[in-house]
Structure formats: C-alpha cells, structure tokens
Design a protein around this motif. Structure first.
Motif, PDB file in Angstrom:
ATOM      1  N   LEU A 240       8.368  24.763  35.018  1.00  0.00           N
ATOM      2  CA  LEU A 240       8.079  24.656  36.526  1.00  0.00           C
ATOM      3  C   LEU A 240       9.437  24.405  37.312  1.00  0.00           C
ATOM      4  CD1 LEU A 240       4.986  22.518  36.698  1.00  0.00           C
ATOM      5  CD2 LEU A 240       5.013  25.264  36.936  1.00  0.00           C
ATOM      6  N   GLY A 241      10.618  24.028  36.439  1.00  0.00           N
ATOM      7  CA  GLY A 241      11.713  23.626  36.989  1.00  0.00           C
ATOM      8  C   GLY A 241      12.137  22.141  36.754  1.00  0.00           C
ATOM      9  N   LEU A 242      11.423  21.518  36.242  1.00  0.00           N
ATOM     10  CA  LEU A 242      11.715  19.864  35.686  1.00  0.00           C
ATOM     11  C   LEU A 242      12.817  20.188  34.812  1.00  0.00           C
ATOM     12  CD1 LEU A 242       9.472  17.279  34.768  1.00  0.00           C
ATOM     13  CD2 LEU A 242      11.421  17.814  33.331  1.00  0.00           C
ATOM     14  N   ARG A 243      14.033  19.301  34.821  1.00  0.00           N
ATOM     15  CA  ARG A 243      15.050  19.446  33.838  1.00  0.00           C
ATOM     16  C   ARG A 243      15.144  18.065  33.205  1.00  0.00           C
ATOM     17  NH1 ARG A 243      19.848  22.741  36.454  1.00  0.00           N
ATOM     18  NH2 ARG A 243      20.783  22.620  34.592  1.00  0.00           N
ATOM     19  N   VAL A 244      15.631  17.898  32.057  1.00  0.00           N
ATOM     20  CA  VAL A 244      15.622  16.777  31.089  1.00  0.00           C
ATOM     21  C   VAL A 244      17.241  16.370  31.364  1.00  0.00           C
ATOM     22  CG1 VAL A 244      15.522  15.458  28.953  1.00  0.00           C
ATOM     23  CG2 VAL A 244      13.530  16.771  29.916  1.00  0.00           C
TER      24      VAL A 244
ATOM     25  N   SER B  19      15.038  17.145  19.590  1.00  0.00           N
ATOM     26  CA  SER B  19      14.658  17.357  20.682  1.00  0.00           C
ATOM     27  C   SER B  19      13.329  17.728  21.054  1.00  0.00           C
ATOM     28  CB  SER B  19      15.658  18.129  21.196  1.00  0.00           C
ATOM     29  OG  SER B  19      17.237  17.890  21.134  1.00  0.00           O
ATOM     30  N   PRO B  20      12.298  16.746  20.709  1.00  0.00           N
ATOM     31  CA  PRO B  20      10.880  17.198  20.999  1.00  0.00           C
ATOM     32  C   PRO B  20      10.558  17.914  22.213  1.00  0.00           C
ATOM     33  CG  PRO B  20      11.013  15.057  21.069  1.00  0.00           C
ATOM     34  CD  PRO B  20      12.191  15.566  20.591  1.00  0.00           C
ATOM     35  N   TRP B  21      11.093  17.554  23.187  1.00  0.00           N
ATOM     36  CA  TRP B  21      10.921  18.006  24.630  1.00  0.00           C
ATOM     37  C   TRP B  21      11.396  19.503  24.727  1.00  0.00           C
ATOM     38  CZ3 TRP B  21      15.061  20.316  27.517  1.00  0.00           C
ATOM     39  CH2 TRP B  21      16.254  19.721  27.107  1.00  0.00           C
ATOM     40  N   ARG B  22      12.294  20.107  23.790  1.00  0.00           N
ATOM     41  CA  ARG B  22      12.882  21.313  23.909  1.00  0.00           C
ATOM     42  C   ARG B  22      12.090  22.485  22.997  1.00  0.00           C
ATOM     43  NH1 ARG B  22      17.586  24.547  25.218  1.00  0.00           N
ATOM     44  NH2 ARG B  22      16.882  26.521  24.949  1.00  0.00           N
ATOM     45  N   SER B  23      11.709  21.693  21.839  1.00  0.00           N
ATOM     46  CA  SER B  23      10.722  22.458  21.063  1.00  0.00           C
ATOM     47  C   SER B  23       9.281  22.618  21.479  1.00  0.00           C
ATOM     48  CB  SER B  23      10.378  21.810  19.571  1.00  0.00           C
ATOM     49  OG  SER B  23       9.676  20.465  19.750  1.00  0.00           O
ATOM     50  N   ARG B  24       8.907  21.705  22.394  1.00  0.00           N
ATOM     51  CA  ARG B  24       7.655  21.883  23.300  1.00  0.00           C
ATOM     52  C   ARG B  24       7.875  23.018  24.017  1.00  0.00           C
ATOM     53  NH1 ARG B  24       3.708  17.848  24.758  1.00  0.00           N
ATOM     54  NH2 ARG B  24       3.182  16.759  23.071  1.00  0.00           N
TER      55      ARG B  24
ATOM     56  N   PRO C   7      15.273   9.416  24.179  1.00  0.00           N
ATOM     57  CA  PRO C   7      16.471   9.962  25.308  1.00  0.00           C
ATOM     58  C   PRO C   7      15.809  11.218  26.011  1.00  0.00           C
ATOM     59  CG  PRO C   7      16.714  10.652  23.094  1.00  0.00           C
ATOM     60  CD  PRO C   7      15.633   9.489  23.067  1.00  0.00           C
ATOM     61  N   TRP C   8      14.883  11.869  25.795  1.00  0.00           N
ATOM     62  CA  TRP C   8      14.206  12.925  26.607  1.00  0.00           C
ATOM     63  C   TRP C   8      13.423  12.333  27.749  1.00  0.00           C
ATOM     64  CZ3 TRP C   8      12.602  11.750  21.819  1.00  0.00           C
ATOM     65  CH2 TRP C   8      11.388  11.218  21.665  1.00  0.00           C
ATOM     66  N   LEU C   9      13.282  10.863  27.767  1.00  0.00           N
ATOM     67  CA  LEU C   9      12.264  10.367  28.776  1.00  0.00           C
ATOM     68  C   LEU C   9      13.444  10.133  30.080  1.00  0.00           C
ATOM     69  CD1 LEU C   9       9.718   9.644  29.197  1.00  0.00           C
ATOM     70  CD2 LEU C   9      10.204   7.285  28.686  1.00  0.00           C
ATOM     71  N   ASN C  10      14.108  11.079  30.498  1.00  0.00           N
ATOM     72  CA  ASN C  10      14.962  11.102  31.616  1.00  0.00           C
ATOM     73  C   ASN C  10      14.843  12.230  32.547  1.00  0.00           C
ATOM     74  OD1 ASN C  10      16.987   9.568  32.790  1.00  0.00           O
ATOM     75  ND2 ASN C  10      18.637  10.428  31.847  1.00  0.00           N
TER      76      ASN C  10
END
Length: 299
Positions: free
Chosen positions: A135-139, A84-89, A180-183
């Motif tokens: 900022l509030g974006l969610r995946v 989950s690279p988006w979460r680690s970032r 899958p994080w591209l959502n």
C-alpha cells in the motif's frame, strides 16, 4: 450479500526456487456469485495459511476470493528466519499477484467467477506491516534511511489490523537492534486503507501503549478510517483463529464486529456502487467500537 457456503483449496504450491521453499497458499471462495473481488491476507508472525479463519472464512462467505500464503517465518515450516523477513513476506504477496490466475484455476469452477482486476490486501500484526508494504508503507534502516518502495498499483484497498506504529523513540529499548525491520514510515501509504486497533493492545515493542497502533492511520495520507475495538487486545477478540492459544481477550462480539466492518469496507472499495460501508458504520455499537474518519461518509 448474505453468507454463502465456502470452498477452500490448500495447499496450492507456487514454485519459488529462489525462496528455499515453495510458496504454499490457501484459496477460499463462496460457492456462488460472480465478479468476485480478491483479498490477499498476510498472517501474523509464526502463523500460516491455516490461521485467521474467523476473518478469512467470513470474507469468503460474503463474496470475496481470499488468498492466504504461508510466510517463511511460519512455525509450520521450521525454516531459518530470513535476514529481512519483511522483504520476503512482501515478495510472497507480489508472487501471488503475479500468479493469481494459477491460484484461481486450482479451485474448480472459480476461474469464470472471479474479477482479478479488483484486489485488496489485509494483514494482522506483522502481517499488517506486510500488507502495508503493498500500500506504500516503507521500512527504514536504523539510521532512518527509507527502504525500497514496494507499493503495487494492482492493489486498490487495504485493511491493517493491530499493525505496528513508527519506530525510533516509539520503540522499547533494544527493539530496533533485535527487529531492525520494526521501523516503518507511512508517508508513502496513499492507497485507501482501514486501520483497526484495540484500545487495550499494550505491546511490549513500544513505550507508547495502545496509541502506537494508530500511527498507520494518523501518519499516512491514504488511510481513510480508524476502527478502535473497545477493550480489544492484540487479538481483537480472537481473529487469529478459532480457539487460538494466542488470543488473550476472547470475545465473539468483538470478532463479529471486526468481521462485519472490515468486510463492509472491502466491499465498498472493491464492488462498484456497493454502499455496505455507509450502511454498516451507521449501525455500530459504541460500546464495542469507535470509528474515526478523514473523509466524508462514502458508499
């Protein structure tokens, strides 16, 4: 303010035993000035704290303390990618906010010149999605179920550059399986944000063309302004770095206008009474950029 000389300290390492690698950070600041606001900058996939000098150097020279982490997907680390690279970032940015006082003390003479109560976040490409999470974006997962809300009340403003739009049928075939994080979903992005796009940014990730990158503006209630760089591709003229190999549309004029407008937006959001945004947006060259706004012109 006029440009000032800049001092940078890197790497400053924050212990992160749960991460598998300490979090390395660059801190840059002007050598003069007080009550300096802070901007966190998240790099694009594969880059590092040493990238994006055209932007981060300019912001620091004009009165910001700029903090740049190296995320785990950086080519400089050669670390196996997180599931989950988006979460680690996002965790990297939150760790920086938690330890901001430690980072500030790493730059001699900075501790008494910074205002850690005024914070913005910015990012380019995958870094834009990362910044957007605060900022509030969610995946959402591939079935459309929104992931956790990682927004952070300590952040008052955002700048998203060349950031992915919505997923689903906007994505090219096979992309959601590979990434899958591209959502992302943008309904929760309520923090004031400037979205920057290139009108020639034709990403292989989407079937919609350059218009896809405007989704963070058009689909979020918080995004106030859309800056479109005329002829700009994904690098927006060269913001990833000086003579960076990934720049496909090298143009110093494009870089200069992105520097100027993003810096002005951040100043007016983070410095009380500063009218840089109102002044700067009135002097843009329509041959270089187009501006669209949802709110009345503001100081």
């Amino acid at each position: 303010m006029n440009a000032a000389p800049v001092v940078s300290v890197a790497p400053v390492s924050l212990p992160a035993p749960d991460r598998g690698h300490d979090l390395d950070v660059r801190v840059s600041a002007p050598v003069i000035g007080t009550d300096l606001p802070v901007v966190l900058f998240s790099h694009g996939f594969g880059s590092s704290l040493r990238g994006y000098g055209p932007l981060t150097d300019s912001w620091a020279a004009h009165g910001f303390v700029v903090v740049q982490p190296t995320h785990l997907d950086s080519r400089a680390l050669a670390v196996t990618s997180s599931a989950s690279p988006w979460r680690s970032r996002a965790d990297d940015l939150r760790r920086i906010l938690d330890d901001l006082a430690v980072l500030v003390r790493a730059v001699p003479g900075l501790e008494d010149r910074v205002d850690t109560g005024r914070i913005g976040v910015a990012g380019h490409s995958f870094g834009g999605q990362t910044a957007g999470l605060l900022l509030g974006l969610r995946v959402s997962d591939p079935d459309g179920v929104p992931g956790p809300d990682l927004s952070d009340a300590r952040v008052q403003v955002g700048v998203l550059l060349a950031t992915a739009g919505r997923g689903g049928d906007s994505l090219a075939p096979g992309m959601i399986e590979r990434m899958p994080w591209l959502n992302p979903t943008f309904e929760g992005l309520t923090t004031p944000t400037l979205v920057v796009v290139g009108d020639a940014d034709r990403s292989p990730l989407t079937v919609r063309g350059p218009e896809w990158m405007t989704d963070p503006y058009r689909l979020s209630p918080g995004a106030t302004d859309l800056l479109t760089v005329v002829g700009g591709e994904h690098s927006l003229g060269g913001v990833p770095g000086y003579e960076a190999a990934e720049t496909t549309d090298e143009d110093p004029a494009r870089v200069a206008v992105v520097q100027r407008l993003t810096g002005a937006y951040l100043r007016s959001a983070l410095v009380p009474g500063d009218d840089a945004w109102a002044r700067t947006r009135q002097s843009v060259d329509p041959a270089l950029v187009r501006l669209e706004s949802r709110v009345p012109e503001r100081a």
